[in-house]
Design an enzyme around this catalytic site. Structure first.
Site, short mmCIF file in Angstrom:
data_model
loop_
_atom_site.label_atom_id
_atom_site.label_comp_id
_atom_site.label_asym_id
_atom_site.label_seq_id
_atom_site.Cartn_x
_atom_site.Cartn_y
_atom_site.Cartn_z
CG ASN A 163 34.42 34.23 45.55
OD1 ASN A 163 34.34 33.98 46.76
ND2 ASN A 163 35.52 34.02 44.85
N GLY A 188 38.72 37.66 38.22
CA GLY A 188 39.46 36.42 38.17
C GLY A 188 38.90 35.25 38.95
CG ASP A 189 37.89 32.92 42.54
OD1 ASP A 189 37.41 31.95 41.88
OD2 ASP A 189 38.20 32.82 43.74
CG LEU A 190 33.36 37.25 38.80
CD1 LEU A 190 32.80 37.94 37.56
CD2 LEU A 190 32.84 37.92 40.07
CG ASN A 191 34.05 30.96 43.39
OD1 ASN A 191 33.14 31.14 44.21
ND2 ASN A 191 35.33 31.03 43.75
#
Length: 377
Positions: free
Chosen positions: A235, A229-232
């Site tokens: 991260n 949900g947050d592979l930015n």
């Protein structure tokens, strides 16, 4: 990067321990002596990078960890934090570069701690996670190869979680009103006040309306899975696997921050990865093709999923940009970190709308096709 399982985050839930308080906590809860500590940026939790000294009975040297103090709102959901931590442990055992917890003196993976804040006694869930080496994607000169690797990682991660992760706590990942789940883009309506008369507000409203009309009715046709949900770009850690300065090749060395995990769909993960990789590219509109090619090397998308990709990426831009402004109003002292994506995010969202769905999709799909059919170039 997120807070709250509901659509109305509570106010002032972010921890604010001093370095000395954090060091004392590590000693008391984990039985480790801190030799060095410094704060790490965070959306609404509190993180510290620490080095601890070994006891005489143990091996010599020092170990590095991240002390993660979860905001008081999310700390009220221990099953959810348990699921996130168990997922990290599972992925590590499966060969993914994810952190693992150092157990408390009582042999637990986390501990609920209190801090007297004056008006009330706030409780925060505390974990000590292994420190992962590497450089965030946000700090490297990106190229097509790393975009492909990120897409491949996203698919491998979701596939492993969906097919093999069966811990009892997994049911807590059904987070129906979680504001960062990509299905909940329509919930942004209640946060638009934060944009005031921002010149970009109209395009955000358009992205939300198109999402309601063209994505929500199609959700049942997408393949479900558990999303990170947050592979930015902050991260995902990488290191260079070559010595060529002109054309470096990277491998993923760390996956951070599982606090946005929830049940979603495979296509959500690739859309989120595309959006954040666009932020780090000098040619953002073409990035999606490289990420998509990597993802589809593991999990090919269906026609319905591909048709929603443009609106899903726009929806994630809207989530990131609107919630950053909203959260900065709550935590003005953290504005610089909160607005990292916004520095270029507004420009990229505008560029997508100006180019139009058909043109952007053509770039993405043609770029992806070259990976499987080189003659298409």
């Amino acid at each position: 990067m997120s807070s709250g399982s509901g659509c109305q985050p509570q106010a002032l839930t972010k921890p604010a321990l001093s370095e000395s308080e954090a060091a004392e906590l590590i000693d008391r809860v984990f039985g480790l002596k801190v030799s060095w500590i410094r704060p790490l940026p965070s959306y609404d939790d509190q993180n510290f990078h620490v080095r601890v000294s070994r006891n005489k009975e143990e091996a010599e040297g020092t170990d590095e960890y991240v002390l993660k103090i979860t905001n008081s709102e999310d700390s009220q959901e221990p099953d959810l934090i348990e699921a996130q931590t168990q997922a990290m442990m599972f992925l590590n055992a499966e060969g993914f570069p994810s952190a693992t917890p150092y157990l408390t003196k009582d042999g637990n993976i986390m501990s609920l701690e209190s801090k007297d804040t004056g008006p009330g006694n706030m409780k925060y869930m505390v974990r000590l996670l292994t420190y992962l080496p590497g450089t965030p994607v946000a700090r490297i000169a990106t190229n097509a190869q790393i975009f492909y690797e990120v897409g491949k990682l996203a698919a491998r991660l979701d596939k492993a979680l969906e097919e093999k992760f069966h811990h009892p706590s997994v049911k807590s990942l059904h987070r129906g009103q979680f504001i960062w789940n990509l299905a909940n883009v329509p919930l942004l309506d209640q946060y638009l006040y934060a944009l005031d008369q921002n010149k970009y507000r109209a395009v955000v409203e358009q992205a939300i309306e198109q999402f309601k009309g063209k994505v929500i009715p199609k959700l049942s046709s997408f393949r479900a899975c558990i999303n990170h949900g947050d592979l930015n770009d902050h991260n995902i850690l990488v290191d260079s696997s070559s010595h060529s300065l002109e054309n470096p090749r990277y491998r993923v060395s760390g996956i951070l921050d599982f606090s946005d995990m929830s049940y979603g769909y495979y296509v959500f993960e690739v859309a989120i990865a595309i959006m954040y990789m666009m932020v780090e590219s000098v040619d953002p509109l073409r990035v999606g093709g490289h990420v998509l090619a990597g993802f589809e090397s593991i999990v090919p998308l269906t026609a319905e999923e591909r048709a929603a990709l443009f609106h899903l990426v726009c929806g994630r831009f809207a989530q990131s940009l609107v919630m950053a402004v909203h959260t900065a109003l709550r935590y003005p002292e953290n504005t610089e970190y909160l607005m990292i994506t916004a520095k270029s995010g507004w420009k990229h969202l505008m560029a997508m709308f100006e180019a139009g769905q058909a043109a952007v999709e053509e770039m993405w799909f043609e770029t992806a096709r070259v990976y499987t059919d080189p003659t298409a170039a």
